[in-house]
Design an enzyme around this catalytic site. Structure first.
Site, PDB file in Angstrom:
ATOM      1  CG  ASP A  30       4.902   3.691  -5.670  1.00  0.00           C
ATOM      2  OD1 ASP A  30       5.980   3.087  -5.444  1.00  0.00           O
ATOM      3  OD2 ASP A  30       3.787   3.290  -5.254  1.00  0.00           O
ATOM      4  N   GLY A  38      -3.011 -10.614  -2.130  1.00  0.00           N
ATOM      5  CA  GLY A  38      -1.557 -10.720  -1.993  1.00  0.00           C
ATOM      6  C   GLY A  38      -0.873 -11.134  -3.281  1.00  0.00           C
ATOM      7  CB  ALA A  39      -2.063 -12.012  -6.531  1.00  0.00           C
ATOM      8  CG  LEU A  80      -3.405  -8.645  -9.375  1.00  0.00           C
ATOM      9  CD1 LEU A  80      -4.477  -9.599  -9.898  1.00  0.00           C
ATOM     10  CD2 LEU A  80      -2.720  -7.938 -10.553  1.00  0.00           C
ATOM     11  CB  SER A  81      -3.604  -2.931  -5.779  1.00  0.00           C
ATOM     12  OG  SER A  81      -3.382  -1.836  -4.969  1.00  0.00           O
ATOM     13  CB  SER A  82      -5.801  -7.538  -2.392  1.00  0.00           C
ATOM     14  OG  SER A  82      -4.539  -7.893  -1.876  1.00  0.00           O
ATOM     15  CB  SER A  83      -3.320  -3.960   0.837  1.00  0.00           C
ATOM     16  OG  SER A  83      -2.337  -3.686  -0.104  1.00  0.00           O
ATOM     17  CD  GLU A  90      -1.572  -0.610   1.729  1.00  0.00           C
ATOM     18  OE1 GLU A  90      -0.689  -1.495   1.776  1.00  0.00           O
ATOM     19  OE2 GLU A  90      -2.095  -0.229   0.666  1.00  0.00           O
ATOM     20  CG  ASP A 140      -0.541  -0.127  -4.958  1.00  0.00           C
ATOM     21  OD1 ASP A 140      -0.096   0.030  -6.109  1.00  0.00           O
ATOM     22  OD2 ASP A 140      -0.059  -0.933  -4.152  1.00  0.00           O
TER      23      ASP A 140
HETATM   24  C1  GLA Z   1       3.714  -2.439  -4.109  1.00  0.00           C
HETATM   25  C2  GLA Z   1       3.493  -1.110  -3.402  1.00  0.00           C
HETATM   26  C3  GLA Z   1       3.422   0.030  -4.421  1.00  0.00           C
HETATM   27  C4  GLA Z   1       4.611  -0.001  -5.376  1.00  0.00           C
HETATM   28  C5  GLA Z   1       4.786  -1.397  -5.970  1.00  0.00           C
HETATM   29  C6  GLA Z   1       6.042  -1.541  -6.816  1.00  0.00           C
HETATM   30  O1  GLA Z   1       2.589  -2.781  -4.860  1.00  0.00           O
HETATM   31  O2  GLA Z   1       2.306  -1.133  -2.647  1.00  0.00           O
HETATM   32  O3  GLA Z   1       3.348   1.262  -3.734  1.00  0.00           O
HETATM   33  O4  GLA Z   1       5.772   0.431  -4.732  1.00  0.00           O
HETATM   34  O5  GLA Z   1       4.849  -2.387  -4.954  1.00  0.00           O
HETATM   35  O6  GLA Z   1       5.955  -0.774  -7.979  1.00  0.00           O
END
Ligand code: GLA
Length: 400
Positions: free
Chosen positions: A53, A138-139, A141-144, A176, A188
């Site tokens: 990305d 923090g795993a 799976l885009s918790s942030s 972020e 994300d």
């Molecule tokens: C993290 C970042 C994303 C992406 C991935 C790797 O999740 O937040 O923007 O760069 O790593 O694909």
């Protein structure tokens, strides 16, 4: 109203334990605050396009039916109260004097969102926000992004900010990148905000165009296996990869906006003269670009095995060239690949810990769980958490 998070794919509503817990905690923590509204934003898994990305490439994530919940109620005294059922520590702030620096705590994310919206907040506006959820934190799976998007959604609704879904992406990124300090790409918040159940999102990160590609849920299942290893993105290695890719791009073609815009032939020509790290990062990015387009073609041709093969190749490249894997992730991919019905697997998210994502034939889930439990326990003395996911229709207000 759409299906509740965790409801089955037919959308039938079951009692949602996270929602009940949140409402109960709200009335015991803040009994005088009145009944809240509750909002939800999902997490995501990314199946292809690893670390592309921020290099302007395509990615293929999907939102999952687990995520972040927030109970919210506006205030008129400028006070912002932040609390969570899944993280330690609360905050009470003045909306006109928000912190200027992150504190390295979970509420940096909602504070980052409030800061991104500071100019739009009506005078004297405040809010009570109580977070909960069922997304491992923090795993990978885009918790942030999930907490940022759900905060933006709650503020928009409770404080009449009238934000459009397109705004969520930039607000989450501003929180972020600008406040917390992780130089993440756009995948994300897009995956959290723009996915469709039963589909993978095809997002081209150079121009933000996107499409929804069907993934046949009767035929294949998507699972994650969690190493249990947590490493903070803000810890620096992620930002280091972002910086290395930017350096490589400048070195090869100073006019290129992203590494993706550099001619792969030019990279191959110069590869031998580059410092070892930059050559390796380039090998991952250029091969992953090609693999991600091939994976899309395979998916569209109904060739899920071909798609899965690209996922497993992606993992090898992340391990060897991008150097973001760890033994635990490699072991999970290796064990998964022995399961009959296995199609593909790789680390998802940034790496350094967190989860692998596994694509497998529908019906093979139990055997995957069994072999992962046994094989991982044998090597690391503990069981990995294995989860299967349905897709999710995206950020929304929940019926309370
Ligand atoms: C993290 C970042 C994303 C992406 C991935 C790797 O999740 O937040 O923007 O760069 O790593 O694909």
């Amino acid at each position: 109203m759409s299906a509740s998070p965790g409801s089955n794919s037919h959308g039938s509503r079951e009692a949602d334990p996270v929602l009940s817990e949140l409402l109960q905690a709200w009335s015991s923590s803040w009994p005088a605050a009145g009944k809240p509204r509750v909002f939800f934003a999902p997490g995501r898994v990314n199946l292809m396009g690893a670390h592309l990305d921020y290099n302007g490439g395509p990615v293929m994530p999907m939102a999952i039916d687990r995520g972040t919940y927030v109970a919210a109620r506006p205030r008129t005294d400028g006070v912002v109260r932040l609390a969570s059922l899944v993280e330690h520590g609360r905050a009470e702030l003045d909306s006109a004097r928000l912190p200027v620096r992150p504190l390295g705590v979970w509420h940096d994310y909602p504070v980052g969102v409030l800061r991104a919206l500071a100019e739009r907040l009506p005078a004297g506006a405040g809010v009570d926000l109580l977070f909960g959820g069922n997304l491992p934190i923090g795993a990978g799976l885009s918790s942030s992004a999930s907490i940022c998007v759900v905060t933006a959604l709650a503020l928009s609704n409770c404080l009449d900010l009238d934000l459009a879904p397109e705004d969520w992406v930039d607000i989450a990124l501003s929180a972020e990148r600008g406040f917390v300090g992780v130089q993440c790409g756009i995948m994300d918040p897009f995956a959290v905000g723009c996915s469709r159940p039963g589909h993978l999102l095809w997002l081209d990160c150079s121009d933000r165009s996107f499409d929804h590609l069907p993934l046949d849920a009767d035929r294949v299942a998507v699972a994650t296996a969690d190493t249990g290893v947590r490493r903070e993105l803000a810890g620096g290695t992620f930002n280091q990869r972002v910086e290395e890719c930017a350096r490589l791009s400048r070195e090869l073609d100073p006019k290129a906006r992203f590494l993706r815009d550099v001619d792969p032939a030019l990279f191959r020509e110069r590869e031998g003269d580059l410092p070892r790290e930059l050559a390796a990062r380039g090998r991952h990015v250029f091969s992953e670009l090609a693999r991600t387009f091939e994976a899309r073609d395979a998916l569209q041709a109904g060739d899920v095995a071909g798609f899965g093969r690209r996922m497993t190749e992606s993992h090898a490249s992340l391990r060897e060239d991008f150097e973001v894997s760890i033994d635990e992730l490699d072991a999970l991919v290796e064990i998964s690949s022995t399961v009959p019905g296995f199609l593909g697997s790789r680390l998802t998210g940034a790496g350094f810990g967190g989860c692998t994502v596994v694509l497998l034939e529908r019906g093979a889930e139990e055997e995957l769980r069994r072999r992962l439990d046994e094989g991982y326990q044998e090597r690391f003395g503990r069981r990995p958490m294995v989860r299967t996911f349905a897709g999710d229709p995206g950020p929304r207000e929940l019926d309370t």
